[in-house]
Design an enzyme around this catalytic site. Sequence first.
Site, PDB file in Angstrom:
ATOM      1  N   ARG A  55      35.370   3.678 -12.383  1.00 42.87           N
ATOM      2  CA  ARG A  55      34.109   4.418 -12.176  1.00 42.87           C
ATOM      3  C   ARG A  55      33.329   4.498 -13.490  1.00 42.87           C
ATOM      4  O   ARG A  55      32.114   4.362 -13.517  1.00 42.87           O
ATOM      5  CB  ARG A  55      34.402   5.829 -11.655  1.00 42.87           C
ATOM      6  CG  ARG A  55      35.206   5.915 -10.375  1.00 42.87           C
ATOM      7  CD  ARG A  55      34.405   5.550  -9.128  1.00 42.87           C
ATOM      8  NE  ARG A  55      34.124   4.128  -8.987  1.00 42.87           N
ATOM      9  CZ  ARG A  55      35.020   3.211  -8.649  1.00 42.87           C
ATOM     10  NH1 ARG A  55      36.274   3.544  -8.436  1.00 42.87           N
ATOM     11  NH2 ARG A  55      34.669   1.949  -8.514  1.00 42.87           N
ATOM     12  N   HIS A 103      31.138  19.429 -10.101  1.00 43.18           N
ATOM     13  CA  HIS A 103      32.382  18.742  -9.758  1.00 43.18           C
ATOM     14  C   HIS A 103      33.014  18.015 -10.940  1.00 43.18           C
ATOM     15  O   HIS A 103      33.855  17.146 -10.751  1.00 43.18           O
ATOM     16  CB  HIS A 103      32.133  17.778  -8.592  1.00 43.18           C
ATOM     17  CG  HIS A 103      31.748  18.483  -7.334  1.00 43.18           C
ATOM     18  ND1 HIS A 103      30.934  17.916  -6.370  1.00 43.18           N
ATOM     19  CD2 HIS A 103      32.052  19.726  -6.875  1.00 43.18           C
ATOM     20  CE1 HIS A 103      30.759  18.777  -5.384  1.00 43.18           C
ATOM     21  NE2 HIS A 103      31.427  19.880  -5.670  1.00 43.18           N
ATOM     22  N   GLY A 169      18.852  14.174  -2.731  1.00 46.47           N
ATOM     23  CA  GLY A 169      19.959  13.228  -2.657  1.00 46.47           C
ATOM     24  C   GLY A 169      21.286  13.822  -2.246  1.00 46.47           C
ATOM     25  O   GLY A 169      22.333  13.291  -2.597  1.00 46.47           O
TER      26      GLY A 169
END
Length: 229
Positions: A55, A103, A169
């Site tokens: 990622r 997060h 979004g």
Amino acid sequence: MKLVIFSGAGISADSGISTFRDSDGLWEQYRIEDVCTPEALARDRETVIHFYNMRRKELLTKEPNPAHFAIKELEQYYDVEVVTQNVDNLHERAGSLKILHLHGELTKLRSTADESLIYSMDGWEQTLDARCKKGALLRPHIVFFGEAVPLMEQAVKIVSTADILVVVGTSLAVYPAASLVHYAKPSAVIYVVDPKTPPISGIRNRVETIRMNAAQGMPLLAKQLIQLS
């Protein structure tokens, strides 16, 4: 006037970052249970670390898009704070100054023994044996599924101060983050930028929707908000 941006995966997707929930997203390739839970980290540390290394490697090839820069531009006219569900650093790279990552942050690691020990990364690769100053193994600074969201209370406070709340979004499908919109004060106007209309029927505030993706709709909304300032 206080303007709060609540952003989700859609704004990052417009920069080409893989999302989890779309039909061609990451969860089509990986099971949540294998890469994004405390149990997965304990059971198969190598797979989890590799997943987040990939990622980060992907993130290095991506750039902020017009939505990120439109949010930055609004700082000239409003007191802007960003609350984001995204773990990438595209808001930072666009120049936004006040950002809360609900997060976690992909570009940081933290101690498995002391959550206050957080380290910024220079590159993309975490080694399997990387340790904190106390000798404990490091892990991605990510809120895994099943873990508490430690900054939720802070996010609620930020949203509750907004005169204008922009939801951009996000499908409003991930809890507890999705509940944030319900903490907007009654006088706040909520703008939703998304090609699909998220579940907003229970919101008491005035809601304006822009059914466009983030990179198209956010610059358009920014122009409107600048005219109102």
